[in-house]
Motif scaffolding. Structure first.
Motif, PDB file in Angstrom:
ATOM      1  N   LYS A   1       3.354  13.961  -0.274  1.00  0.00           N
ATOM      2  CA  LYS A   1       2.024  13.894   0.343  1.00  0.00           C
ATOM      3  C   LYS A   1       2.153  14.279   1.813  1.00  0.00           C
ATOM      4  O   LYS A   1       2.804  13.570   2.592  1.00  0.00           O
TER       5      LYS A   1
ATOM      6  N   MET B   1       1.358  11.744   4.712  1.00  0.00           N
ATOM      7  CA  MET B   1       2.359  10.701   4.985  1.00  0.00           C
ATOM      8  C   MET B   1       3.512  11.260   5.819  1.00  0.00           C
ATOM      9  O   MET B   1       4.031  10.610   6.719  1.00  0.00           O
TER      10      MET B   1
ATOM     11  N   LYS C   1      -7.868   1.489  -1.778  1.00  0.00           N
ATOM     12  CA  LYS C   1      -6.476   1.030  -1.631  1.00  0.00           C
ATOM     13  C   LYS C   1      -6.438  -0.440  -1.239  1.00  0.00           C
ATOM     14  O   LYS C   1      -5.643  -1.215  -1.772  1.00  0.00           O
TER      15      LYS C   1
ATOM     16  N   ARG D   1       0.819  -1.223   0.000  1.00  0.00           N
ATOM     17  CA  ARG D   1       0.000   0.000   0.000  1.00  0.00           C
ATOM     18  C   ARG D   1       0.854   1.277   0.000  1.00  0.00           C
ATOM     19  O   ARG D   1       0.361   2.357  -0.315  1.00  0.00           O
ATOM     20  N   PHE D   2       2.131   1.139   0.370  1.00  0.00           N
ATOM     21  CA  PHE D   2       2.985   2.326   0.537  1.00  0.00           C
ATOM     22  C   PHE D   2       2.969   3.266  -0.680  1.00  0.00           C
ATOM     23  O   PHE D   2       2.740   4.474  -0.523  1.00  0.00           O
ATOM     24  N   PRO D   3       3.181   2.749  -1.912  1.00  0.00           N
ATOM     25  CA  PRO D   3       3.140   3.666  -3.067  1.00  0.00           C
ATOM     26  C   PRO D   3       1.753   4.298  -3.250  1.00  0.00           C
ATOM     27  O   PRO D   3       1.660   5.454  -3.669  1.00  0.00           O
ATOM     28  N   LEU D   4       0.703   3.547  -2.911  1.00  0.00           N
ATOM     29  CA  LEU D   4      -0.653   4.100  -3.041  1.00  0.00           C
ATOM     30  C   LEU D   4      -0.853   5.229  -2.034  1.00  0.00           C
ATOM     31  O   LEU D   4      -1.432   6.270  -2.349  1.00  0.00           O
ATOM     32  N   ASP D   5      -0.387   5.003  -0.793  1.00  0.00           N
ATOM     33  CA  ASP D   5      -0.503   6.034   0.245  1.00  0.00           C
ATOM     34  C   ASP D   5       0.261   7.285  -0.159  1.00  0.00           C
ATOM     35  O   ASP D   5      -0.180   8.403   0.091  1.00  0.00           O
ATOM     36  N   MET D   6       1.420   7.071  -0.780  1.00  0.00           N
ATOM     37  CA  MET D   6       2.310   8.192  -1.074  1.00  0.00           C
ATOM     38  C   MET D   6       1.857   8.997  -2.286  1.00  0.00           C
ATOM     39  O   MET D   6       2.012  10.210  -2.316  1.00  0.00           O
ATOM     40  N   PHE D   7       1.305   8.305  -3.288  1.00  0.00           N
ATOM     41  CA  PHE D   7       1.087   9.005  -4.556  1.00  0.00           C
ATOM     42  C   PHE D   7      -0.361   9.072  -5.038  1.00  0.00           C
ATOM     43  O   PHE D   7      -0.609   9.617  -6.100  1.00  0.00           O
ATOM     44  N   THR D   8      -1.296   8.481  -4.309  1.00  0.00           N
ATOM     45  CA  THR D   8      -2.680   8.544  -4.797  1.00  0.00           C
ATOM     46  C   THR D   8      -3.589   9.129  -3.715  1.00  0.00           C
ATOM     47  O   THR D   8      -3.218   9.200  -2.552  1.00  0.00           O
ATOM     48  N   ASN D   9      -4.755   9.540  -4.154  1.00  0.00           N
ATOM     49  CA  ASN D   9      -5.736  10.064  -3.200  1.00  0.00           C
ATOM     50  C   ASN D   9      -6.908   9.093  -3.066  1.00  0.00           C
ATOM     51  O   ASN D   9      -8.040   9.494  -2.799  1.00  0.00           O
TER      52      ASN D   9
ATOM     53  N   ARG E   1       4.175  -5.210  -4.888  1.00  0.00           N
ATOM     54  CA  ARG E   1       4.446  -3.783  -4.607  1.00  0.00           C
ATOM     55  C   ARG E   1       4.892  -3.069  -5.876  1.00  0.00           C
ATOM     56  O   ARG E   1       4.536  -1.903  -6.106  1.00  0.00           O
TER      57      ARG E   1
END
Lengths: 255, 248
Positions: free
Chosen positions: B25, B28, A114, A100-108, A150
């Motif tokens: 973000k 985060m 997610k 989930r890390f890339p989703l948390d970082m780059f998506t809304n 990932r």
């Protein structure tokens, strides 16, 4: 498609890559093979921008990667997934949190979206239900699969794999190869794999580039390997007496 | 050797510049900042309080001993413990301890991530790793370390009380009178200036050491040690210059 032109890379006085030019096709598994010290890992690191070439250019489509500033590089990297030799999973995070890390970082996306995406990726790598496991609680093969999950969670256009089969038993290695190939074909990804696993070469080598002493020694595909009279290739692929006997047997049958 | 220093200093400045870029973000980064605040603050509170308690206690006993058979009023024990704690001991000793505890931990954490290719993995995802790994630690340190120093100075004054009043060196009323005597708020400003400067030194130096660690466990140990040694030296230098700046 990724194209490299006249890539050279030196570390102090040592020239590791000596003017390399080749291309990696979209929707195909492109393998970089060669003996240890041939420059495979350096080339892969140059391709993803972890190292800078001494000279030459790397083209992602029509864009010269070597001329991009750091912000442009980060933007391009949203389209890049990478599977590391040691998986490089974050130890303090669960499987789900890692993916989930890339989703948390780059998506809304919402939490549910997610989670759905994570579960879809876990399903793709046949690890459904392993959400709450920590990297230390799963096997090396499973860690590789989580690494793949990932790497593909943001639907990358480019997938790089550094020795995806190292340290795995032949069956698990085969499973990882098949998985990478399946994802490459389905999602039309430009996949570049750095390997010296002969099963991978003969199994998923749509395009194979053999590096030897920092130069491109041979380029072809898996069906051309046996028939090639390139001495460097033959010495590399059939290094062991066992494989030499197999080759001789295969060629004998053909003749 | 001089060029090596200049090279490292240049790298340090460039790393700091990258570390203070716009976050990908904010949520985060905020989550990571809160985690760091908890780790640095709650994780160090007990050791900081124990050290502060004994520093206050020893200062009070030593000063009471010096005042024996002198004409200096006894309430000066409280006065001296308060001022020496606020001006010097709380910020400097606390931050020297935190350089060992928090600084080495930061260098080892980031260095470990570098060695396990976690930083490379984040880079390839498109994360500005310098910013994501350093900025939350820096913000957390700049908030939490001054609070720890503040807590240390209070505990130290209490330590002085515990050591001197029950022993009969000074009465309760005299100690409190001393603590309240001629209070200069400017000294508290100096304490916070020191705490903020030292927090910056600890975090930036430790993160720098960890971020550029080479492969191998020996290098990780060296980076961790260097983080503490360099932080300690810079804290003492900083202490000297702040003292000059605020008093001359």
């Amino acid at each position: 498609m990724i194209r490299i032109e006249g890539i050279k890379k030196s570390f102090d006085e040592t020239e590791v890559l000596k003017g390399l030019s080749t291309e990696f096709e979209k929707g195909k598994t492109n393998l970089i093979i060669g003996r240890s010290g041939a420059g495979k890992t350096v080339l892969l690191k140059l391709l993803v921008g972890l190292l800078k070439p001494t000279s030459g250019s790397i083209w992602y489509g029509d864009t010269d990667f070597t001329k991009m500033d750091s912000r442009e590089v980060r933007t391009l990297r949203m389209d890049v997934g990478m599977l590391f030799q040691g998986s490089a999973l974050f130890d303090s995070m669960t499987t789900e949190e890692n993916i989930r890390f890339p989703l948390d970082m780059f998506t809304n996306k919402t939490k549910k979206e997610k989670l759905d995406q994570v579960n879809y990726c876990l399903e793709r790598v046949e690890l459904d239900g392993a959400n709450d496991k920590y990297p230390s609680e799963i096997s090396g093969g499973m860690q590789k699969r989580v690494g793949i999950a990932r790497a593909i969670v943001l639907d990358p256009k480019y997938l790089f794999c550094d020795e995806p089969n190292s340290g795995l038993d032949p069956k698990t290695a085969l499973l990882i190869d098949e998985l990478i190939q399946k994802l490459t074909y389905e999602k039309e990804i430009t996949t570049v794999i750095n390997t010296h696993d002969m099963n991978s070469v003969m199994g998923i080598g749509d395009n194979i580039a053999l590096l030897h002493e920092g130069r491109l020694a041979w380029r072809g595909n898996k069906s051309e390997v046996l028939d090639s009279d390139n001495e460097t290739l033959q010495n590399f692929i059939f290094a062991s007496p066992f494989l030499q006997r197999l080759r001789d047997a295969a060629l004998g049958k053909k003749q | 050797m001089n060029f090596n220093f200049l090279h490292s200093f240049g790298k340090y400045l460039l790393l700091l510049k990258t570390a203070f870029s716009r976050p990908e973000k904010v949520s985060m980064y905020w989550k990571e900042t809160v985690r760091q605040m908890h780790d640095i603050g709650i994780g160090s509170l007990v050791i900081v309080c124990i050290i502060a308690l004994f520093i206050g206690a020893v200062t009070a006993i030593q000063f009471a001993f010096q005042l024996q058979d002198s004409f200096v009023p006894k309430f000066y024990i409280g006065y001296i413990v308060r001022d020496i704690t606020i001006i010097e001991l709380a910020p400097t000793i606390t931050c020297l301890v935190l350089a060992g505890k928090v600084g080495s931990n930061m260098a080892a954490e980031i260095g470990g991530m570098r060695q396990k290719e976690h930083i490379d993995a984040m880079e390839i995802m498109g994360v500005n790793t310098a910013a994501f790994l350093i900025m939350p630690k820096m913000i957390a340190s700049l908030i939490v370390i001054p609070l720890l120093v503040c807590a240390a100075s209070i505990v130290s004054i209490v330590g002085g009380y515990i050591a001197s009043v029950p022993q009969g060196w000074v009465t309760d009323a005299e100690y409190v009178q001393g603590v309240r005597y001629y209070f200069e708020p400017y000294y508290v400003s100096m304490m916070f200036a020191k705490a903020i400067t030292f927090a910056f030194i600890i975090t930036s130096v430790s993160c720098f050491q960890g971020y550029y660690v080479k492969r191998g466990s020996i290098e990780l140990g060296v980076a961790s040690t260097q983080a503490v040694v360099y932080s300690d030296i810079l804290i003492l230098l900083g202490d000297y210059f702040i003292a000059l700046l605020f008093t001359v």
